[in-house]
Every structure is written in structure tokens, then in C-alpha cells.
Design an enzyme around this catalytic site. Sequence first.
Site, PDB file in Angstrom:
ATOM      1  N   CYS A   2      21.945   9.019   7.432  1.00 12.42           N
ATOM      2  CA  CYS A   2      20.830   9.524   7.946  1.00 12.42           C
ATOM      3  C   CYS A   2      20.152  10.857   7.271  1.00 12.42           C
ATOM      4  O   CYS A   2      20.722  11.125   6.232  1.00 12.42           O
ATOM      5  CB  CYS A   2      21.421  10.192   9.702  1.00 12.42           C
ATOM      6  SG  CYS A   2      22.436   9.507  10.177  1.00 12.42           S
ATOM      7  N   ARG A  27      18.458   6.310   1.350  1.00 10.99           N
ATOM      8  CA  ARG A  27      18.936   6.487   2.112  1.00 10.99           C
ATOM      9  C   ARG A  27      19.577   5.619   2.994  1.00 10.99           C
ATOM     10  O   ARG A  27      20.801   5.245   3.410  1.00 10.99           O
ATOM     11  CB  ARG A  27      19.265   7.885   2.711  1.00 10.99           C
ATOM     12  CG  ARG A  27      19.289   8.753   1.823  1.00 10.99           C
ATOM     13  CD  ARG A  27      19.302  10.730   2.316  1.00 10.99           C
ATOM     14  NE  ARG A  27      20.787  10.667   2.439  1.00 10.99           N
ATOM     15  CZ  ARG A  27      21.699  11.204   2.619  1.00 10.99           C
ATOM     16  NH1 ARG A  27      21.751  11.397   0.649  1.00 10.99           N
ATOM     17  NH2 ARG A  27      23.366  11.102   3.044  1.00 10.99           N
ATOM     18  N   TRP A  75      20.583   6.216  10.480  1.00 13.34           N
ATOM     19  CA  TRP A  75      21.995   4.535  10.103  1.00 13.34           C
ATOM     20  C   TRP A  75      22.684   4.532  11.687  1.00 13.34           C
ATOM     21  O   TRP A  75      23.462   5.295  11.674  1.00 13.34           O
ATOM     22  CB  TRP A  75      22.173   5.176   9.057  1.00 13.34           C
ATOM     23  CG  TRP A  75      22.666   3.819   8.628  1.00 13.34           C
ATOM     24  CD1 TRP A  75      24.121   3.324   9.178  1.00 13.34           C
ATOM     25  CD2 TRP A  75      22.982   2.527   7.151  1.00 13.34           C
ATOM     26  NE1 TRP A  75      24.112   1.416   8.162  1.00 13.34           N
ATOM     27  CE2 TRP A  75      23.678   1.773   7.040  1.00 13.34           C
ATOM     28  CE3 TRP A  75      21.556   3.411   6.144  1.00 13.34           C
ATOM     29  CZ2 TRP A  75      23.480   1.042   5.711  1.00 13.34           C
ATOM     30  CZ3 TRP A  75      21.726   2.707   4.938  1.00 13.34           C
ATOM     31  CH2 TRP A  75      22.661   1.314   4.546  1.00 13.34           C
ATOM     32  N   ASN A  99      22.769  15.002  11.838  1.00 15.32           N
ATOM     33  CA  ASN A  99      23.727  13.925  10.812  1.00 15.32           C
ATOM     34  C   ASN A  99      25.510  14.655  10.759  1.00 15.32           C
ATOM     35  O   ASN A  99      25.921  15.545  11.032  1.00 15.32           O
ATOM     36  CB  ASN A  99      22.898  14.475   9.367  1.00 15.32           C
ATOM     37  CG  ASN A  99      22.210  13.983   8.878  1.00 15.32           C
ATOM     38  OD1 ASN A  99      21.700  13.073  10.369  1.00 15.32           O
ATOM     39  ND2 ASN A  99      21.991  14.214   7.923  1.00 15.32           N
ATOM     40  N   GLY A 100      26.100  13.376  10.615  1.00 18.27           N
ATOM     41  CA  GLY A 100      27.533  13.677  10.640  1.00 18.27           C
ATOM     42  C   GLY A 100      28.238  12.827  11.809  1.00 18.27           C
ATOM     43  O   GLY A 100      27.773  11.985  12.637  1.00 18.27           O
ATOM     44  N   GLU A 480      37.810  -5.442 -11.749  1.00 18.75           N
ATOM     45  CA  GLU A 480      36.404  -4.107 -11.334  1.00 18.75           C
ATOM     46  C   GLU A 480      36.445  -3.664 -12.685  1.00 18.75           C
ATOM     47  O   GLU A 480      35.530  -2.880 -13.032  1.00 18.75           O
ATOM     48  CB  GLU A 480      36.992  -3.513  -9.610  1.00 18.75           C
ATOM     49  CG  GLU A 480      35.634  -2.771  -9.781  1.00 18.75           C
ATOM     50  CD  GLU A 480      34.351  -3.413  -9.645  1.00 18.75           C
ATOM     51  OE1 GLU A 480      34.225  -4.017  -9.826  1.00 18.75           O
ATOM     52  OE2 GLU A 480      33.418  -2.750  -9.321  1.00 18.75           O
ATOM     53  N   LYS A 484      33.272  -3.078 -14.958  1.00 18.59           N
ATOM     54  CA  LYS A 484      32.112  -2.013 -14.875  1.00 18.59           C
ATOM     55  C   LYS A 484      32.242  -1.790 -16.527  1.00 18.59           C
ATOM     56  O   LYS A 484      30.643  -1.152 -16.921  1.00 18.59           O
ATOM     57  CB  LYS A 484      33.239  -0.402 -14.283  1.00 18.59           C
ATOM     58  CG  LYS A 484      33.145  -0.885 -13.010  1.00 18.59           C
ATOM     59  CD  LYS A 484      32.249  -0.301 -12.032  1.00 18.59           C
ATOM     60  CE  LYS A 484      30.914  -1.304 -11.736  1.00 18.59           C
ATOM     61  NZ  LYS A 484      31.081  -2.526 -10.821  1.00 18.59           N
ATOM     62  N   GLU A 487      29.822  -4.110 -18.426  1.00 20.36           N
ATOM     63  CA  GLU A 487      28.013  -3.544 -17.533  1.00 20.36           C
ATOM     64  C   GLU A 487      27.633  -2.770 -18.340  1.00 20.36           C
ATOM     65  O   GLU A 487      26.208  -3.223 -18.973  1.00 20.36           O
ATOM     66  CB  GLU A 487      27.556  -3.412 -16.322  1.00 20.36           C
ATOM     67  CG  GLU A 487      28.758  -4.246 -14.902  1.00 20.36           C
ATOM     68  CD  GLU A 487      28.679  -4.027 -13.564  1.00 20.36           C
ATOM     69  OE1 GLU A 487      29.315  -4.123 -12.993  1.00 20.36           O
ATOM     70  OE2 GLU A 487      27.829  -4.973 -13.120  1.00 20.36           O
ATOM     71  N   HIS A 503      51.588 -15.065 -21.986  1.00 17.57           N
ATOM     72  CA  HIS A 503      51.997 -16.580 -21.608  1.00 17.57           C
ATOM     73  C   HIS A 503      50.331 -16.876 -22.196  1.00 17.57           C
ATOM     74  O   HIS A 503      49.537 -17.345 -21.795  1.00 17.57           O
ATOM     75  CB  HIS A 503      51.100 -17.069 -20.415  1.00 17.57           C
ATOM     76  CG  HIS A 503      52.458 -16.385 -19.169  1.00 17.57           C
ATOM     77  ND1 HIS A 503      53.500 -17.007 -18.883  1.00 17.57           N
ATOM     78  CD2 HIS A 503      52.914 -15.401 -17.839  1.00 17.57           C
ATOM     79  CE1 HIS A 503      54.503 -16.533 -18.474  1.00 17.57           C
ATOM     80  NE2 HIS A 503      53.801 -15.447 -17.593  1.00 17.57           N
ATOM     81  N   LYS A 599      20.182  -5.316 -10.134  1.00 16.72           N
ATOM     82  CA  LYS A 599      20.666  -4.549  -8.689  1.00 16.72           C
ATOM     83  C   LYS A 599      21.240  -5.805  -8.147  1.00 16.72           C
ATOM     84  O   LYS A 599      21.698  -5.497  -6.976  1.00 16.72           O
ATOM     85  CB  LYS A 599      19.046  -3.960  -8.117  1.00 16.72           C
ATOM     86  CG  LYS A 599      20.454  -3.030  -6.863  1.00 16.72           C
ATOM     87  CD  LYS A 599      22.367  -2.562  -7.719  1.00 16.72           C
ATOM     88  CE  LYS A 599      23.280  -1.761  -6.531  1.00 16.72           C
ATOM     89  NZ  LYS A 599      24.412  -1.397  -7.062  1.00 16.72           N
TER      90      LYS A 599
END
Length: 604
Positions: A2, A27, A75, A99-100, A480, A484, A487, A503, A599
Site C-alpha cells: 500500500c 510497490r 494491496w 497502511n499496516g 539458492e 545468487k 547470477e 560421491h 526479471k
Amino acid sequence: MCGIVGYIGVKPVKKILIDGLRELEYRGYDSAGIAILQEGHFSLFKAVGKLINLEEKAKNYESSGFSVGIGHTRWATHGKPTELNAHPHLGQNSYVVHNGIIENYQELKTMLVGHGIHFLSQTDTEVIVHLFEYLLKSAATPFDAFKQTLAQIKGAYAILLVNADAEGTIFFAKHGSPMIIGRNHDNETFFGSSDAALIGKCHEVIYLEDGHYGYASSGAIALFDEQNREVALRFTALSENKLSAQKEGYRFFMEKEIYEQSTVLSDTLMGRLRDESIYFEELETTLFDGINEIKLCACGTSYHAALVASYLFERHSKIRTSVEIASEFRYREPFLTPDTLFVVISQSGETADTLESLKMAKKFGLKTMVICNVDNSSMVRLADASILTRAGIEKGVASTKAFATQVCVLWMLSLYLAGERKTLSSSDIQHQITLLRSLPATVSVDDAIHEQLRRLSKRYLHGHGFFFIGRDVFYPLALEGALKLKEISYLHAEGYPSGEMKHGPIALADPELFTIALLPQHMLYDKTKSNIEELSARDSTICSISPLDFDKADDHICTKNAEDYMLEFFEMMVVLQLLSMEIAIRLGNDVDMPRNLAKSVTVE
Ligand code: F6R
């Protein structure tokens, strides 16, 4: 998520509010609204969807002379994205944007309904404006009523409120959600939930602190702290560069997004945790009827989140779970049975391979679900059910906060299912919920660790590669971490289950091979430790991440003594994100737009 704007002055208020909201569009939002008070008369406009719809609704409105206005992009969290649920919310004579989350809204709403007050929306926000008006009946002034309102609401908020009896004034408060006041040489006052909304309009701003509240009217601002003491106004100059303002002082969007994880995880959890159960407003109660298997399907980072989920679903919900890389799934003639729930995970909701896999599952007649960050994306529109991750827009190409929120949603979903299938006791679920509640604090960045990683990064710029290793859910986290680093640093990195090293991969061990070892206290500690010792004995350079000291490591990053492995997971996730970012920065790379990457991958 929001966004809030506010304005006091003589310029065309509608344009100022909508322009401000446009700066907060990045946002993400699903509805918007503005309320304007001029010469004792309120005008309210709300619309679902993009700001262009709001502009259309308000196209005949013109103001002249002094006015006060507030605006909001929403949102959806409590209640669907409808006009009624969009802010500003109205009472008899007042409007509010927020907001919140107001945690005790249910209890306040019951009290107010008991006094005959009628609610129009399903939001927690509406309670603020009705409570204010209820208290105003006995308060000496509107500002007193506002103060009493703040004393009764609990939760996180940034609030702007206008009332016709206090014309020319905006009441404001901040507690846990950002709020900024700005001013310029034309005697105008502006509000924004991010300074991006104020760039080019104000030359100086005050960043409110938690507990700050007060009122602003033409040319005057009164600011108070939590102890009701008046606070001196401390303005700081506002940057004129929009892009750098959106980065809010961080060097890269990726860094900002790593630091934002604490806030966005609060948003992800918002309204979904009850005392002994998980609640997803968006799920039909019959979704899991007849389901005996879950198939998760995704690409890249989202695939890693899916792998984490496969451990949690089998552990908590005792349901057979498999994980598919979408680009493989599409072409391998999979054997599918109708008792399978097909779940795709995607930040963007547009990734071509994942979208096609979803279409395929639908064609086979499977029930489908998407866990996604973008409402109205192709996958959300297509799947039978969807859960939004609420990470807000992610600008850095390397995904950080989107991954954190995906894992959080999947963790919650495993508990939701455990509740449905009665595979965990209510006290176990209660305990897991307590852990989930501590996630925002767990991922908040520790300055000392960030500084240590900044210094350490200079030792990890060369060599012939990195192994990231871990067991159980720390294995997908190792994958991950390696992704990162690859990338954004362009260094070679692989993730492995730590038990798999002997192994084959251990053949590579030498001082120029860097091992980033995830060594949580609460998940297979001794087993993982032995695997790291094997690498250390073969002279690999070891950087261990653990709350417990490890004497075989060349470098050691000491994490907190968390009470559960999932909290260790989230803390280590932040360490890995920061480590790859610091290495990439030292190498001089464009962290936000790494070479060769996009993206949203809408081609196969
Ligand atoms: C890595 C990254 C990618 C995405 C992948 C899937 O940092 O962002 O690996 O995770 O392209 O994208 P979504 O989640 O949008 O389907």
C-alpha cells in the site's frame, strides 16, 4: 504494497495526489482512492485496478484555492480488492487512509457495531474512522479524539485522517509503517509513505519515527512522541534524483530488498495467523478434498522455494510431495493422477515454462494452485486457487524478498494442511505459529554481520569455484545461495547436499575451492559437521555459517541461537544474500541488472 499521499495547499489537489500515488505504483496495488476537503465539502473517488481508472472516475472534479487531500493505493489484505474496501474510508464527517494492520480491529468493531455504527467495508482500517468519530462525541477537540483513537488501536500503522470540523488540517500517526512529511517554499505540506512520492515537490522532509503523531495545517506542523511530548521539527534535505530516492539510501535495489524482508514478511503473515491455526482468506475450504499428493512446479529461485516446501509438506502435513523443474515437466510426458494438487510457484506469474506447465496440469483435469507475487498475472488468472506472497514489487533481478515470502507462504500452507489432515497436534501448530511470528525479527539485518560480510568478501573473489552445502531444507538454501552468487558475481558456484560430496564433488577440494557450509544447530548438526570436516581435511577453504563455533573453518559467520531450524534457515538466507551481494559489489558488477538476465522470463 500500500501507498499513502497527502497534501495541504492551494495548487490543484487532485493532480498532486494522483501524481504522488503514481510514484508509489512500483510497490504494487489493486485499487486506489482520494478524498479532498474543500470549503467544508468532501469529494471522494475510488477505483479498482490501475490509477487510470481513478483518473477516469475523478475526471470532472476541479478544485480552486486552498484544499486538503489524502490518497491511497491498496494491496488487498483484509477483504477483496473492491471499491468498498479501497481507501479512503469514511465516517460521517471524516476520512482515513492507513497502511499496516490494526490487530484489535475485530474487538473494536464489535464495540462500535454495538453502539449502532454501520460498517461498509471488510477492512481493519474502517474501524479507525468510526472509532475517531465515536470518541469525538465526548472529546474536547478533534485532535484529542485522534489521540484517544491512537491510544486504543494496536498494531502497525501509518495513518492520515481528515475531519470536516478541523478543516485545513491533516492528523497523522506512524507506528511500524513509514510516513514522511515534506514542505516547500510555497507553503505547501505533503505526506508520503515513501519519499519517492515527494521528490520534485518538497525540498525538505521529516522521516517520522515510531510513536510520532500530530497534525499539520497550512504552514504549521505539530509533532508529538509516544510520551505525548512535543518534538522539535527536524527536517532533512530531500534528494532530487528519483531513482536514488526509490533506493532509499541503499546502494542497490537488491540491498534495499534484502533489508525490506522484515517488513514484507510481516505483510505476508498479516491476517493469516490465528492462535492455533493458519487462515488463508483466499482458499476454498474444499480445495484439499480428495487430494493425496502435491506436485510443486517452478523455475530458478521459485524452484528452490518448492524444494524447501517438499520437506515441510511431508514433515508437517504427511502428504506425498514431488517437485518439478517446469522446463523439464512440460516435455517429459508426466504420469498424473486426479488426486494430485498441482501447485506452481512464481514471483512474476508470467514465466513461460511455469505457465505452460500450469496449462498442462489443467488440461489433465488436475486441481491447480499458484503461489505468486503479482495479482492478476497470467498464472493467478488461470489457476483454480491462488495465494499472494505480498512481497511488493521486486526490482533487483536477483530474487531475494520474493524467495523469503514464498518460503513463508509454503511453510504456512504446510501447517494449514497439517490442520486439515490432523497430522500435527494443535499445540505443535501453535508452536509453529509462534515461530512464524518471530520471522520479521529473524530476518532483520544484523549490522555487525553485514559489516563482517563486507570485509570477508575480499577473500572470496578468485579461486576456481564455490560449493554451497547443507542438509534437509538447508540443501535447497545452498542451491539458492549458489544461484545468487552465480547470477550477480559471475563466479562459478554449485549447491550440494553435504552428504553427497564424497560421491564425486570432493575431488575438486583444494585451497582454491571455497566451501560455504550451512551448519544449523537444530538440523543434522553432527552429520553436516562431519561432511565439512571431510572437505577441510582436503584443504578446501571453509566459510561456515552457524550459531556454534567451528574450529575447522577458515572463516566463521556466527548466527543467532535461534530456537528452531526454520528460523536458522531464514537467518542464513539473509547471510547468503548479503555475501553474494558484497562479492558482486567488490567485483564492480551491476548488482541490480546482471548481464544476460531478465526479471521476467516470458520465453521458453
Ligand atoms: C533468480 C531468479 C530466477 C527466477 C525464475 C523464475 O534470482 O529470480 O531464477 O526465480 O526466473 O521466475 P518466477 O518466480 O517469476 O517464475
